[in-house]
Design an enzyme around this catalytic site. Structure first.
Site, PDB file in Angstrom:
ATOM      1  N   THR A 137       0.811  -1.215   0.000  1.00  0.00           N
ATOM      2  CA  THR A 137       0.000   0.000   0.000  1.00  0.00           C
ATOM      3  C   THR A 137       0.847   1.268   0.000  1.00  0.00           C
ATOM      4  OG1 THR A 137      -1.492   1.282   1.418  1.00  0.00           O
ATOM      5  CG2 THR A 137      -0.152  -0.328   2.532  1.00  0.00           C
ATOM      6  N   ASP A 138       0.281   2.338  -0.545  1.00  0.00           N
ATOM      7  CA  ASP A 138       0.967   3.646  -0.499  1.00  0.00           C
ATOM      8  C   ASP A 138       1.108   4.162   0.934  1.00  0.00           C
ATOM      9  OD1 ASP A 138      -1.718   4.318  -0.013  1.00  0.00           O
ATOM     10  OD2 ASP A 138      -1.854   5.803  -1.620  1.00  0.00           O
ATOM     11  N   GLU A 139       0.315   3.598   1.865  1.00  0.00           N
ATOM     12  CA  GLU A 139       0.349   4.120   3.245  1.00  0.00           C
ATOM     13  C   GLU A 139       1.689   3.891   3.919  1.00  0.00           C
ATOM     14  OE1 GLU A 139      -2.978   3.723   5.774  1.00  0.00           O
ATOM     15  OE2 GLU A 139      -4.414   3.873   4.145  1.00  0.00           O
ATOM     16  N   TYR A 155      -1.673  -0.031  11.253  1.00  0.00           N
ATOM     17  CA  TYR A 155      -1.879  -0.742   9.973  1.00  0.00           C
ATOM     18  C   TYR A 155      -0.699  -0.530   9.036  1.00  0.00           C
ATOM     19  CZ  TYR A 155      -3.271  -1.351   5.110  1.00  0.00           C
ATOM     20  OH  TYR A 155      -3.274  -1.695   3.774  1.00  0.00           O
ATOM     21  N   LYS A 187       2.171  -3.119   7.580  1.00  0.00           N
ATOM     22  CA  LYS A 187       2.386  -3.386   6.145  1.00  0.00           C
ATOM     23  C   LYS A 187       3.840  -3.100   5.775  1.00  0.00           C
ATOM     24  CE  LYS A 187      -0.111  -4.412   3.275  1.00  0.00           C
ATOM     25  NZ  LYS A 187      -0.492  -5.765   2.759  1.00  0.00           N
TER      26      LYS A 187
HETATM   27  P1  NAD Z   1      -9.894  -6.959   2.752  1.00  0.00           P
HETATM   28  O1  NAD Z   1      -9.837  -6.562   4.186  1.00  0.00           O
HETATM   29  O2  NAD Z   1     -11.125  -6.709   1.964  1.00  0.00           O
HETATM   30  O3  NAD Z   1      -9.563  -8.532   2.615  1.00  0.00           O
HETATM   31  C1  NAD Z   1      -8.525  -9.144   3.316  1.00  0.00           C
HETATM   32  C2  NAD Z   1      -8.685 -10.650   3.155  1.00  0.00           C
HETATM   33  O4  NAD Z   1      -7.592 -11.286   3.844  1.00  0.00           O
HETATM   34  C3  NAD Z   1      -9.975 -11.197   3.767  1.00  0.00           C
HETATM   35  O5  NAD Z   1     -10.573 -12.111   2.872  1.00  0.00           O
HETATM   36  C4  NAD Z   1      -9.518 -11.899   5.033  1.00  0.00           C
HETATM   37  O6  NAD Z   1     -10.345 -12.971   5.416  1.00  0.00           O
HETATM   38  C5  NAD Z   1      -8.124 -12.364   4.618  1.00  0.00           C
HETATM   39  N1  NAD Z   1      -7.222 -12.571   5.760  1.00  0.00           N
HETATM   40  C6  NAD Z   1      -7.008 -11.724   6.798  1.00  0.00           C
HETATM   41  N2  NAD Z   1      -6.099 -12.262   7.653  1.00  0.00           N
HETATM   42  C7  NAD Z   1      -5.730 -13.460   7.112  1.00  0.00           C
HETATM   43  C8  NAD Z   1      -4.801 -14.456   7.512  1.00  0.00           C
HETATM   44  N3  NAD Z   1      -4.088 -14.354   8.641  1.00  0.00           N
HETATM   45  N4  NAD Z   1      -4.663 -15.554   6.729  1.00  0.00           N
HETATM   46  C9  NAD Z   1      -5.393 -15.691   5.583  1.00  0.00           C
HETATM   47  N5  NAD Z   1      -6.286 -14.769   5.175  1.00  0.00           N
HETATM   48  C10 NAD Z   1      -6.447 -13.655   5.919  1.00  0.00           C
HETATM   49  O7  NAD Z   1      -8.622  -6.281   2.081  1.00  0.00           O
HETATM   50  P2  NAD Z   1      -8.424  -5.608   0.649  1.00  0.00           P
HETATM   51  O8  NAD Z   1      -8.910  -4.221   0.695  1.00  0.00           O
HETATM   52  O9  NAD Z   1      -8.936  -6.552  -0.372  1.00  0.00           O
HETATM   53  O10 NAD Z   1      -6.834  -5.573   0.590  1.00  0.00           O
HETATM   54  C11 NAD Z   1      -6.085  -6.659   0.059  1.00  0.00           C
HETATM   55  C12 NAD Z   1      -4.606  -6.319   0.128  1.00  0.00           C
HETATM   56  O11 NAD Z   1      -4.358  -5.125  -0.607  1.00  0.00           O
HETATM   57  C13 NAD Z   1      -4.102  -6.041   1.549  1.00  0.00           C
HETATM   58  O12 NAD Z   1      -2.812  -6.577   1.680  1.00  0.00           O
HETATM   59  C14 NAD Z   1      -4.060  -4.521   1.636  1.00  0.00           C
HETATM   60  O13 NAD Z   1      -3.076  -4.083   2.550  1.00  0.00           O
HETATM   61  C15 NAD Z   1      -3.709  -4.164   0.216  1.00  0.00           C
HETATM   62  N6  NAD Z   1      -4.183  -2.830  -0.224  1.00  0.00           N
HETATM   63  C16 NAD Z   1      -5.495  -2.480  -0.105  1.00  0.00           C
HETATM   64  C17 NAD Z   1      -5.919  -1.240  -0.592  1.00  0.00           C
HETATM   65  C18 NAD Z   1      -7.354  -0.797  -0.518  1.00  0.00           C
HETATM   66  O14 NAD Z   1      -7.640   0.358  -0.831  1.00  0.00           O
HETATM   67  N7  NAD Z   1      -8.295  -1.643  -0.150  1.00  0.00           N
HETATM   68  C19 NAD Z   1      -4.993  -0.384  -1.188  1.00  0.00           C
HETATM   69  C20 NAD Z   1      -3.661  -0.782  -1.267  1.00  0.00           C
HETATM   70  C21 NAD Z   1      -3.273  -2.024  -0.806  1.00  0.00           C
HETATM   71  O1  DAU Z   2      -4.131   4.054   0.617  1.00  0.00           O
HETATM   72  C1  DAU Z   2      -4.345   2.679   0.578  1.00  0.00           C
HETATM   73  C2  DAU Z   2      -5.154   2.268   1.781  1.00  0.00           C
HETATM   74  O2  DAU Z   2      -6.471   2.736   1.560  1.00  0.00           O
HETATM   75  C3  DAU Z   2      -5.165   0.760   2.029  1.00  0.00           C
HETATM   76  O3  DAU Z   2      -3.863   0.336   2.317  1.00  0.00           O
HETATM   77  C4  DAU Z   2      -6.095   0.421   3.201  1.00  0.00           C
HETATM   78  O4  DAU Z   2      -6.179  -0.975   3.372  1.00  0.00           O
HETATM   79  C5  DAU Z   2      -7.469   0.972   2.896  1.00  0.00           C
HETATM   80  O5  DAU Z   2      -8.313   0.765   4.001  1.00  0.00           O
HETATM   81  C6  DAU Z   2      -7.381   2.469   2.593  1.00  0.00           C
HETATM   82  O6  DAU Z   2      -7.021   3.209   3.777  1.00  0.00           O
HETATM   83  P1  DAU Z   2      -7.703   4.609   4.141  1.00  0.00           P
HETATM   84  O7  DAU Z   2      -7.596   4.847   5.584  1.00  0.00           O
HETATM   85  O8  DAU Z   2      -7.208   5.697   3.235  1.00  0.00           O
HETATM   86  O9  DAU Z   2      -9.212   4.260   3.664  1.00  0.00           O
HETATM   87  P2  DAU Z   2     -10.634   4.561   4.336  1.00  0.00           P
HETATM   88  O10 DAU Z   2     -11.660   4.185   3.328  1.00  0.00           O
HETATM   89  O11 DAU Z   2     -10.740   4.004   5.710  1.00  0.00           O
HETATM   90  O12 DAU Z   2     -10.603   6.149   4.460  1.00  0.00           O
HETATM   91  C7  DAU Z   2     -10.415   6.967   3.315  1.00  0.00           C
HETATM   92  C8  DAU Z   2     -10.376   8.407   3.791  1.00  0.00           C
HETATM   93  O13 DAU Z   2     -11.681   8.769   4.271  1.00  0.00           O
HETATM   94  C9  DAU Z   2      -9.428   8.646   4.947  1.00  0.00           C
HETATM   95  O14 DAU Z   2      -8.852   9.944   4.816  1.00  0.00           O
HETATM   96  C10 DAU Z   2     -10.318   8.594   6.171  1.00  0.00           C
HETATM   97  C11 DAU Z   2     -11.635   9.150   5.646  1.00  0.00           C
HETATM   98  N1  DAU Z   2     -12.863   8.614   6.294  1.00  0.00           N
HETATM   99  C12 DAU Z   2     -13.003   7.252   6.375  1.00  0.00           C
HETATM  100  C13 DAU Z   2     -14.127   6.721   6.981  1.00  0.00           C
HETATM  101  C14 DAU Z   2     -14.293   5.216   7.102  1.00  0.00           C
HETATM  102  C15 DAU Z   2     -13.848   9.467   6.742  1.00  0.00           C
HETATM  103  O15 DAU Z   2     -13.702  10.710   6.626  1.00  0.00           O
HETATM  104  N2  DAU Z   2     -14.968   8.940   7.315  1.00  0.00           N
HETATM  105  C16 DAU Z   2     -15.135   7.594   7.477  1.00  0.00           C
HETATM  106  O16 DAU Z   2     -16.178   7.172   8.045  1.00  0.00           O
END
Ligand code: NAD
Ligand code: DAU
Length: 359
Positions: A135-137, A161, A165
Site C-alpha cells: 500500500t501507499d500508506e 496498519y 504493512k
Molecule cells: P480486505 O480486508 O477486503 O480482505 C482481506 C482478506 O484477507 C480477507 O478475505 C480476510 O479474510 C483475509 N485474511 C485476513 N487475515 C488473514 C490471515 N491471517 N490468513 C489468511 N487470510 C487472511 O482487504 P483488501 O482491501 O482486499 O486488501 C487486500 C490487500 O491489498 C491487503 O494486503 C491490503 O493491505 C492491500 N491494499 C489495499 C488497498 C485498498 O484500498 N483496499 C490499497 C492498497 C493495498
Molecule cells: O491508501 C491505501 C489504503 O487505503 C489501504 O492500504 C487500506 O487498506 C485501505 O483501508 C485504505 O485506507 P484509508 O484509511 O485511506 O481508507 P478509508 O476508506 O478508511 O478512508 C479513506 C479516507 O476517508 C481517509 O482519509 C479517512 C476518511 N474517512 C473514512 C471513513 C471510514 C472518513 O472521513 N470517514 C469515514 O467514516
C-alpha cells in the site's frame, strides 16, 4: 488469458476476489487460501463454485503445514499475497491482529514459500514469482507541495496498519536480497469498486446515503487520497506478474488527488441522478447527510503516487476515471442488495455503533 496455476491468499476479500474473478481461467488452477475473517466473504466468488479448478481453502497464511501441503499438491507458478488486516480505524483499536497477520503471518508465508521455491527444478524455479500486495500508506503522509511518492521514497508509516504493512514489505525485500526469493512488491493507492466491505469510505457513503443515514467525514474532510478503480489495480498486478522485474517495487495509482469531501459530494451528486426515487432526493439531496465527526488519530493528510515506473516498464495506465468508476461501483451496490444485507450483520452494526456512536 492466464494459463498458470496461482495460489492467492486473502482472495475472499475485496481486491483478492476481484483479482480472482478477473483472472480465473477454467484451464488453470486458482487456489484461494483465506482465513475468512469478518472481511473475507466466500460468496464474493459464488460464480466460481462449480469450477473444479477454483479451490477455496480456509486457513491462516501463518499455518505453515497447511500452506506447505497446498504448495506441494498444486505446484503453483506464483503466490500472490493479498491476505492482511486492512482497516486503519480497526488497527487503532486492536493493533495486535495487524502485527500477527501482516508481519508474523507474512513471515511464516515467506518461510514456507521459500522452502517450496528452492526445491523447484529448472525452469519452474526461474519462472516462479511471489507477489506481495502492499500500500501507499507505508510512505506516510505527504506535505501539501511535495512531489508524489516514488518507489525509492523512504517508509514512514503513521498507523499500526501501515507500520505492519511496512514490516511485511521489509521482510519480503529481505527474503529476496538474502535468499534470492523471486519476489515483487506492489504498492497501490486507495481502491474502490464492487465487493468492498462498507467500513471503508466509499461503500460506507454509498450505503449510508441509500439508507438515509449520516455520512461521517473525519476532521475537516480536506485529506487527499488517490482513488483507483479495483479492476485497474488487478490489471496492473497481472502485468507485474507477467513482466515485472524481480526484487522491484511498483507503485500503482490513478494519478489523481481528491479531498474526502470532494469524493463524498461526487457520490451524493451521482446518487441524486441515479436514484431519484430515493427518499433523500430531489427535495433533500444526498449531500445534506454529510456530517463532520471527530478526526482519526494520526490521520495522514495526503497520499499521492508517482506511477511513472509501471507506465514506462509495463505500459500500464488506469482505464477508469473517478466518475466512471464511481458510477460502476454505485450500480453494483444497487444491483446487489442481497450481498449488502448479508454483510450488514450484527457484527457490522456493532462496529458502526462502537466506532461512530450516535451520529
Ligand atoms: P480486505 O480486508 O477486503 O480482505 C482481506 C482478506 O484477507 C480477507 O478475505 C480476510 O479474510 C483475509 N485474511 C485476513 N487475515 C488473514 C490471515 N491471517 N490468513 C489468511 N487470510 C487472511 O482487504 P483488501 O482491501 O482486499 O486488501 C487486500 C490487500 O491489498 C491487503 O494486503 C491490503 O493491505 C492491500 N491494499 C489495499 C488497498 C485498498 O484500498 N483496499 C490499497 C492498497 C493495498
Ligand atoms: O491508501 C491505501 C489504503 O487505503 C489501504 O492500504 C487500506 O487498506 C485501505 O483501508 C485504505 O485506507 P484509508 O484509511 O485511506 O481508507 P478509508 O476508506 O478508511 O478512508 C479513506 C479516507 O476517508 C481517509 O482519509 C479517512 C476518511 N474517512 C473514512 C471513513 C471510514 C472518513 O472521513 N470517514 C469515514 O467514516
Amino acid at each position: 488469458m492466464n494459463t498458470r496455476t496461482w495460489l492467492v491468499t486473502g482472495g475472499a476479500g475485496f481486491i483478492g476476489s476481484n483479482f480472482i474473478l478477473s483472472q480465473f481461467n477454467p484451464q488453470a488452477a486458482m487456489i484461494n487460501v483465506d482465513k475468512l475473517t469478518y472481511a473475507g466473504n466466500p460468496h464474493n466468488l459464488n460464480s466460481l463454485t462449480n469450477e473444479p479448478n477454483y479451490i477455496l481453502v480456509q486457513s491462516d497464511i501463518g499455518n505453515e503445514p497447511v500452506i506447505e501441503a497446498l504448495l506441494h499438491k498444486y505446484q503453483p507458478e506464483a503466490v500472490i499475497n493479498f491476505a492482511a488486516e486492512t482497516h486503519v480505524d480497526r488497527s487503532i483499536y486492536n493493533p495486535q491482529a495487524f502485527i500477527q497477520t501482516n508481519i508474523v503471518g507474512a513471515f511464516h508465508l515467506l518461510q514456507t514459500v521459500r522452502n517450496y521455491w528452492r526445491a523447484l527444478k529448472s525452469p519452474a524455479r526461474e519462472s516462479f514469482r511471489f507477489l506481495h500486495v502492499s500500500t501507499d500508506e507505508v510512505y506516510g503522509s505527504l506535505e501539501p507541495d511535495a512531489p508524489p511518492f516514488t518507489e525509492t521514497s523512504p517508509c514512514a508509516p503513521n498507523s499500526p496498519y501501515s507500520a505492519s504493512k511496512a514490516g511485511g514489505d521489509h521482510l519480503v525485500r529481505s527474503y529476496h536480497r538474502t535468499y534470492g526469493l523471486p519476489a515483487i512488491i506492489t504498492r497501490s493507492s486507495n481502491n474502490y469498486g464492487p465487493r468492498q466491505f462498507p467500513e471503508k469510505l466509499i461503500p460506507l457513503v454509498i450505503l449510508n446515503s441509500l439508507q438515509g443515514k449520516a455520512l461521517p467525514i473525519y476532521g475537516d474532510g480536506n485529506h487527499l487520497r488517490d482513488w483507483l478503480y479495483v479492476e485497474d489495480h488487478c490489471e496492473a498486478m497481472r502485468l507485474v506478474l507477467e513482466a515485472g522485474r524481480i526484487g522491484e517495487t511498483y507503485n500503482i495509482g490513478s494519478g489523481g488527488e481528491q479531498t474526502n469531501l470532494e469524493v463524498v459530494r461526487t457520490i451524493c451528486a451521482l446518487l441524486d441522478e441515479l436514484c431519484p426515487q430515493s427518499p433523500q432526493s430531489p427535495q433533500s439531496p444526498h449531500a445534506s447527510l454529510i456530517t463532520f465527526v471527530k478526526d482519526r488519530p494520526g490521520h495522514d493528510r495526503r497520499y499521492a503516487l508517482d506511477c511513472t515506473k509501471i507506465a514506462r516498464e509495463l505500459g500500464w495506465k488506469p482505464k477508469e476515471s473517478l466518475s466512471s468508476g464511481l458510477i460502476k461501483t454505485i450500480r453494483w451496490y444497487l444491483d446487489h442488495q442481497d450481498w449488502v444485507s448479508s454483510i450488514q450483520t450484527g457484527a457490522y452494526r456493532e462496529w458502526v455503533r462502537q466506532h461512530y456512536g450516535e451520529i
